[in-house]
Scaffold this motif. Structure first.
Motif, mmCIF file in Angstrom:
data_model
loop_
_atom_site.group_PDB
_atom_site.id
_atom_site.type_symbol
_atom_site.label_atom_id
_atom_site.label_comp_id
_atom_site.label_asym_id
_atom_site.label_seq_id
_atom_site.Cartn_x
_atom_site.Cartn_y
_atom_site.Cartn_z
ATOM 1 N N ARG A 231 0.809 -1.220 0.000
ATOM 2 C CA ARG A 231 0.000 0.000 0.000
ATOM 3 C C ARG A 231 0.843 1.271 0.000
ATOM 4 O O ARG A 231 0.297 2.378 -0.041
ATOM 5 C CB ARG A 231 -0.945 0.015 1.213
ATOM 6 N N VAL A 232 2.163 1.126 0.051
ATOM 7 C CA VAL A 232 3.019 2.309 -0.033
ATOM 8 C C VAL A 232 2.910 2.889 -1.440
ATOM 9 O O VAL A 232 3.020 2.161 -2.434
ATOM 10 C CB VAL A 232 4.476 1.959 0.316
ATOM 11 N N GLN A 233 2.661 4.176 -1.537
ATOM 12 C CA GLN A 233 2.382 4.820 -2.812
ATOM 13 C C GLN A 233 3.666 5.129 -3.582
ATOM 14 O O GLN A 233 4.723 5.380 -2.981
ATOM 15 C CB GLN A 233 1.614 6.128 -2.566
ATOM 16 N N PRO A 234 3.597 5.129 -4.924
ATOM 17 C CA PRO A 234 4.779 5.476 -5.724
ATOM 18 C C PRO A 234 5.384 6.824 -5.350
ATOM 19 O O PRO A 234 6.612 6.978 -5.325
ATOM 20 C CB PRO A 234 4.232 5.493 -7.165
ATOM 21 N N ASP A 235 4.534 7.814 -5.038
ATOM 22 C CA ASP A 235 5.077 9.131 -4.703
ATOM 23 C C ASP A 235 5.810 9.108 -3.365
ATOM 24 O O ASP A 235 6.712 9.918 -3.134
ATOM 25 C CB ASP A 235 3.976 10.199 -4.696
ATOM 26 N N GLN A 236 5.430 8.162 -2.474
ATOM 27 C CA GLN A 236 6.171 8.053 -1.218
ATOM 28 C C GLN A 236 7.585 7.548 -1.478
ATOM 29 O O GLN A 236 8.546 8.058 -0.904
ATOM 30 C CB GLN A 236 5.430 7.127 -0.251
ATOM 31 N N TYR A 237 7.726 6.569 -2.354
ATOM 32 C CA TYR A 237 9.065 6.105 -2.722
ATOM 33 C C TYR A 237 9.867 7.223 -3.387
ATOM 34 O O TYR A 237 11.066 7.358 -3.170
ATOM 35 C CB TYR A 237 8.976 4.905 -3.663
ATOM 36 N N GLU A 238 9.187 8.034 -4.195
ATOM 37 C CA GLU A 238 9.874 9.114 -4.911
ATOM 38 C C GLU A 238 10.314 10.231 -3.969
ATOM 39 O O GLU A 238 11.397 10.798 -4.125
ATOM 40 C CB GLU A 238 8.951 9.697 -5.990
ATOM 41 N N ASN A 239 9.472 10.540 -2.981
ATOM 42 C CA ASN A 239 9.692 11.735 -2.168
ATOM 43 C C ASN A 239 10.385 11.485 -0.838
ATOM 44 O O ASN A 239 10.837 12.438 -0.193
ATOM 45 C CB ASN A 239 8.350 12.430 -1.904
ATOM 46 N N ILE A 240 10.453 10.209 -0.403
ATOM 47 C CA ILE A 240 11.115 9.895 0.867
ATOM 48 C C ILE A 240 12.455 9.236 0.535
ATOM 49 O O ILE A 240 12.504 8.067 0.125
ATOM 50 C CB ILE A 240 10.237 8.966 1.732
ATOM 51 N N PRO A 241 13.567 9.978 0.651
ATOM 52 C CA PRO A 241 14.846 9.525 0.105
ATOM 53 C C PRO A 241 15.323 8.163 0.595
ATOM 54 O O PRO A 241 15.930 7.406 -0.149
ATOM 55 C CB PRO A 241 15.825 10.629 0.540
ATOM 56 N N PHE A 242 15.064 7.833 1.861
ATOM 57 C CA PHE A 242 15.643 6.630 2.462
ATOM 58 C C PHE A 242 14.730 5.410 2.370
ATOM 59 O O PHE A 242 15.105 4.329 2.810
ATOM 60 C CB PHE A 242 15.960 6.889 3.939
ATOM 61 N N LEU A 243 13.529 5.549 1.795
ATOM 62 C CA LEU A 243 12.509 4.518 1.963
ATOM 63 C C LEU A 243 12.870 3.211 1.260
ATOM 64 O O LEU A 243 12.683 2.123 1.817
ATOM 65 C CB LEU A 243 11.153 5.031 1.470
ATOM 66 N N VAL A 244 13.389 3.286 0.042
ATOM 67 C CA VAL A 244 13.746 2.070 -0.691
ATOM 68 C C VAL A 244 14.847 1.312 0.048
ATOM 69 O O VAL A 244 14.767 0.096 0.254
ATOM 70 C CB VAL A 244 14.190 2.411 -2.124
#
Length: 252
Positions: A231-244
């Motif tokens: 449920r993590v959104q694509p924009d969250q991966y794009e905008n949160i630098p450390f998430l991946v």
């Protein structure tokens, strides 16, 4: 309120509810500053923080996490004045580190006023940057909300930051069943249970403090066990630098 909210489109029912709340705060004049797409600041936030500080779990807490938004400045200030270790997230998690650690003793030694350190503009600069894995166990967690229910339901501004943080905390055992989850809101942000749908990935509240009352929800909602990565959104991966990178570390 007619303008499109920043994170609109993820849940239409919650979009409508948020817009209603933001509009009501402005119509009644209890807002402090802009509210759209924000955790809204409100008249009486300091009194709500005082009520929250009467909760036994708050009084017993050594380590507190609090969201970075303006209505919770009085909460962060109380934590520091009461000698608690305070963790505060980088607003919208846009830096390479997610949190800062604020130690009242360290701030005093450096001559930094608590009133300065309690604001998001300053705590990112004066706090100690930390990764999730470096954080201590959290005794008490304060989250920002746009709307809440007496049953413990909550929604934030729609970006998913609070649920993501809490999911990560659970995966890393930084919170447990005894960790209280709470918020401070204006009384007009408390809505009927039916208006706020709770999803499996949503974290429920144990305590709600307003300018007029302290609510123990005794929530019957179950808490998620971790992050629902699907449920993590694509924009969250794009905008949160450390998430991946963080996901990769957690899934090893």
């Amino acid at each position: 309120m007619t303008n499109e909210a920043r994170w609109a489109g993820r849940n239409s029912d919650k979009d409508v509810l948020r817009n209603d709340i933001w509009g009501k705060l402005e119509t009644t004049g209890v807002n402090v500053g802009p509210v759209a797409s924000r955790i809204p600041n409100f008249a009486g936030a300091d009194l709500a923080a005082w009520r929250l500080a009467q909760v036994p779990a708050w009084k017993a807490a050594r380590v507190v996490k609090c969201n970075p938004d303006p209505p919770q400045i009085p909460v962060r200030l109380r934590a520091l004045h009461e000698g608690k270790i305070l963790y505060a997230p980088v607003p919208e998690l846009v830096k390479g580190f997610p949190f800062v650690r604020l130690d009242p003793a360290d701030l005093k030694a450096r001559g930094i006023e608590f009133e300065t350190a309690a604001t998001s503009q300053s705590f990112v600069e004066v706090g100690q940057p930390v990764q999730f894995e470096d954080m201590e166990f959290l005794d008490f967690v304060v989250v920002g909300c746009v709307a809440v229910t007496r049953a413990g339901g909550r929604t934030g501004k729609g970006g998913g930051f609070a649920d993501l943080e809490l999911g990560i905390f659970r995966e890393l055992d930084k919170v447990g069943p005894v960790t209280a989850i709470a918020t401070t809101v204006h009384s007009s942000q408390v809505v009927d249970d039916a208006r706020l749908p709770m999803m499996p990935h949503d974290s429920a509240l144990h305590w709600i403090a307003t300018e007029t009352e302290l609510i123990e929800t005794k929530t019957a909602f179950g808490q998620p066990k971790g992050v629902d990565w699907d449920r993590v959104q694509p924009d969250q991966y794009e905008n949160i630098p450390f998430l991946v990178e963080l996901r990769e570390r957690l899934e090893k």
